[in-house]
Design an enzyme around this catalytic site. Structure first.
Site, PDB file in Angstrom:
ATOM      1  N   GLN A 103       4.150   8.489   5.905  1.00  0.00           N
ATOM      2  CA  GLN A 103       5.222   8.308   4.871  1.00  0.00           C
ATOM      3  C   GLN A 103       6.267   9.689   4.858  1.00  0.00           C
ATOM      4  O   GLN A 103       7.551   9.716   5.011  1.00  0.00           O
ATOM      5  CB  GLN A 103       4.834   8.206   3.681  1.00  0.00           C
ATOM      6  CG  GLN A 103       4.366   6.708   3.434  1.00  0.00           C
ATOM      7  CD  GLN A 103       3.845   6.281   1.955  1.00  0.00           C
ATOM      8  OE1 GLN A 103       3.503   7.277   1.245  1.00  0.00           O
ATOM      9  NE2 GLN A 103       4.231   5.052   1.685  1.00  0.00           N
TER      10      GLN A 103
ATOM     11  N   ARG B 293      -6.130  17.203  25.330  1.00  0.00           N
ATOM     12  CA  ARG B 293      -4.808  16.611  25.556  1.00  0.00           C
ATOM     13  C   ARG B 293      -4.968  15.209  25.417  1.00  0.00           C
ATOM     14  O   ARG B 293      -5.425  14.477  25.887  1.00  0.00           O
ATOM     15  CB  ARG B 293      -4.696  16.918  27.010  1.00  0.00           C
ATOM     16  CG  ARG B 293      -4.254  18.717  27.537  1.00  0.00           C
ATOM     17  CD  ARG B 293      -4.288  18.639  29.003  1.00  0.00           C
ATOM     18  NE  ARG B 293      -2.735  17.850  29.367  1.00  0.00           N
ATOM     19  CZ  ARG B 293      -2.621  17.528  30.586  1.00  0.00           C
ATOM     20  NH1 ARG B 293      -3.611  17.698  31.609  1.00  0.00           N
ATOM     21  NH2 ARG B 293      -1.665  16.953  30.802  1.00  0.00           N
TER      22      ARG B 293
ATOM     23  N   SER C  11      -6.839   1.283  14.739  1.00  0.00           N
ATOM     24  CA  SER C  11      -5.766   0.769  15.872  1.00  0.00           C
ATOM     25  C   SER C  11      -6.002   1.652  17.074  1.00  0.00           C
ATOM     26  O   SER C  11      -6.004   1.369  18.010  1.00  0.00           O
ATOM     27  CB  SER C  11      -4.482   0.874  15.433  1.00  0.00           C
ATOM     28  OG  SER C  11      -4.196  -0.056  14.237  1.00  0.00           O
TER      29      SER C  11
ATOM     30  N   ASP D  34       0.813  -1.140   0.098  1.00  0.00           N
ATOM     31  CA  ASP D  34      -0.044  -0.090  -0.042  1.00  0.00           C
ATOM     32  C   ASP D  34       0.819   1.132  -0.112  1.00  0.00           C
ATOM     33  O   ASP D  34       0.491   2.164  -0.555  1.00  0.00           O
ATOM     34  CB  ASP D  34      -1.090   0.137   1.206  1.00  0.00           C
ATOM     35  CG  ASP D  34      -2.045  -0.855   0.935  1.00  0.00           C
ATOM     36  OD1 ASP D  34      -2.214  -1.324  -0.103  1.00  0.00           O
ATOM     37  OD2 ASP D  34      -3.099  -1.108   2.029  1.00  0.00           O
TER      38      ASP D  34
ATOM     39  N   GLY E 114      -6.748   1.627   8.724  1.00  0.00           N
ATOM     40  CA  GLY E 114      -5.142   2.155   9.132  1.00  0.00           C
ATOM     41  C   GLY E 114      -4.840   2.397  10.392  1.00  0.00           C
ATOM     42  O   GLY E 114      -5.474   1.646  11.566  1.00  0.00           O
TER      43      GLY E 114
ATOM     44  N   SER F  60      -6.066   4.528  12.276  1.00  0.00           N
ATOM     45  CA  SER F  60      -7.110   4.974  12.840  1.00  0.00           C
ATOM     46  C   SER F  60      -8.010   4.330  13.809  1.00  0.00           C
ATOM     47  O   SER F  60      -8.108   4.264  14.717  1.00  0.00           O
ATOM     48  CB  SER F  60      -8.152   5.904  12.139  1.00  0.00           C
ATOM     49  OG  SER F  60      -9.422   6.106  12.551  1.00  0.00           O
TER      50      SER F  60
ATOM     51  N   ASN G  23      -4.577   8.430   3.048  1.00  0.00           N
ATOM     52  CA  ASN G  23      -4.996   7.608   4.164  1.00  0.00           C
ATOM     53  C   ASN G  23      -5.444   8.788   5.407  1.00  0.00           C
ATOM     54  O   ASN G  23      -6.684   8.662   5.684  1.00  0.00           O
ATOM     55  CB  ASN G  23      -3.870   6.540   4.638  1.00  0.00           C
ATOM     56  CG  ASN G  23      -4.167   5.334   3.961  1.00  0.00           C
ATOM     57  OD1 ASN G  23      -5.129   4.830   3.494  1.00  0.00           O
ATOM     58  ND2 ASN G  23      -3.422   4.384   4.143  1.00  0.00           N
TER      59      ASN G  23
ATOM     60  N   ARG H 129       4.492  11.643  25.364  1.00  0.00           N
ATOM     61  CA  ARG H 129       4.179  13.066  25.722  1.00  0.00           C
ATOM     62  C   ARG H 129       2.937  13.433  25.330  1.00  0.00           C
ATOM     63  O   ARG H 129       2.729  13.389  23.920  1.00  0.00           O
ATOM     64  CB  ARG H 129       5.168  14.055  25.756  1.00  0.00           C
ATOM     65  CG  ARG H 129       6.495  13.529  26.215  1.00  0.00           C
ATOM     66  CD  ARG H 129       6.805  13.680  27.833  1.00  0.00           C
ATOM     67  NE  ARG H 129       8.077  13.309  28.025  1.00  0.00           N
ATOM     68  CZ  ARG H 129       9.179  14.152  28.173  1.00  0.00           C
ATOM     69  NH1 ARG H 129       8.972  15.470  27.891  1.00  0.00           N
ATOM     70  NH2 ARG H 129      10.237  13.727  28.588  1.00  0.00           N
TER      71      ARG H 129
ATOM     72  N   ASP I 153      -1.817  12.197  23.022  1.00  0.00           N
ATOM     73  CA  ASP I 153      -0.610  12.043  22.518  1.00  0.00           C
ATOM     74  C   ASP I 153      -0.746  12.249  20.975  1.00  0.00           C
ATOM     75  O   ASP I 153       0.503  12.443  20.189  1.00  0.00           O
ATOM     76  CB  ASP I 153      -0.379  10.460  22.442  1.00  0.00           C
ATOM     77  CG  ASP I 153       0.087   9.739  23.847  1.00  0.00           C
ATOM     78  OD1 ASP I 153      -0.018  10.740  24.760  1.00  0.00           O
ATOM     79  OD2 ASP I 153       0.174   8.500  23.968  1.00  0.00           O
TER      80      ASP I 153
END
Length: 282
Positions: free
Chosen positions: A239, A167, A185, A65, A181, A183, A139, A150, A169
């Protein structure tokens, strides 16, 4: 049904010996079928010049992909249909495999295919009132602290509506194509790939104060980097990207032209979800 295809550009990443050998095999087969074909090698360091795609009626990518995504961004303004042959692992965007390409291509070349029109994100970064960076994402766009756990603080607007401050990551802005993809996860939803919507999915939000949401891409989305004590990165399709600074605005909208993916008539979204393990039957 689609138009008859006669001129094809075959693309693979440099250094991929399997793809290189298969590209030559497919080019010779296409010549035998009376089609025009040429092979282009790409690298992540430099996109091919615009004249590379002159006259192409279809681009056939060989690889995973990532190869297809890089090519799609490079030809976004040209609206050239793309077909992927998967030589990678998941290959969710690719419609052919090394074992069935002859049968699939035979049907496609004579017009037996549909066109899947996919929403593309057009975005730019504004720093101190000036455009600092711009591009396309097929994507997703991801604003995050990279490998460091953080939190950063982000403000988000949809048109003139303030969606909230979070707030977390990081934040993922995903197209329907990219919903399967990063998202998903991070807890985002699967979205049917041809809808004109986007998903906004936080990465580990503090106290779960911001839930994933799906919205129509009718207005611009603006994300303001409020503050962070580490480097903040904006990446497109996992990428390429750029380092953001506090005060930067990332403004995303629906690109004027969609991504045109060639879809064989036998390809169905539900079957793909099952074959890739996103849906399991009990």
């Amino acid at each position: 049904m689609g138009k008859i295809i006669t001129k094809i550009v075959i693309v693979h990443s440099s250094g991929n010996e399997l793809a290189h050998g298969m590209a030559g095999q497919i080019r010779d087969w296409l010549f035998h079928e009376g089609r025009s074909a040429r092979i282009v090698e790409t690298s992540r360091e430099a996109a091919p010049p615009a004249e590379t795609w002159a006259g192409a009626e279809m681009i056939l990518t060989l690889g995973g992909d990532g190869t297809l995504l890089a090519v799609a961004r490079a030809v976004q303004d040209l609206s050239i249909p793309i077909l992927g042959l998967n030589l990678g692992t998941v290959g969710f965007l690719s419609e052919m495999s090394p074992t069935d390409w002859r049968d699939s291509l035979t049907a496609i070349l004579r017009g037996e295919y549909d066109m899947s029109l996919r929403l593309v994100i057009s975005f730019h970064v504004v720093r101190r009132g000036q455009e600092f960076y711009k591009g396309y994402a097929i994507n997703d766009l991801v604003i995050s602290c990279g490998s460091l756990a953080r939190m950063i603080r982000l403000d988000m607007w949809y048109g003139n509506d303030h969606l909230g401050t979070v707030r977390a990551d990081g934040m993922i802005v995903s197209t329907p194509t990219g919903s399967s993809g990063y998202s998903i996860s991070a807890g985002g939803p699967l979205i049917y790939p041809e809808l004109n919507v986007f998903a906004l999915t936080p990465i580990c939000p503090f106290l779960h104060a911001f839930r994933p949401m799906v919205m129509p891409f009718e207005k611009d989305l603006r994300v303001l980097v409020r503050d962070a004590d580490v480097d903040v990165y904006l990446t497109q399709d996992g990428q390429t990207g750029v380092v953001l600074a506090p005060g930067d605005n990332v403004i995303a909208s629906r690109a004027e032209k969609p991504l045109n993916l060639i879809r064989p008539l036998h390809s169905h979204y539900a079957h793909k979800l099952k074959s890739k393990g996103f849906v399991r039957e009990s």
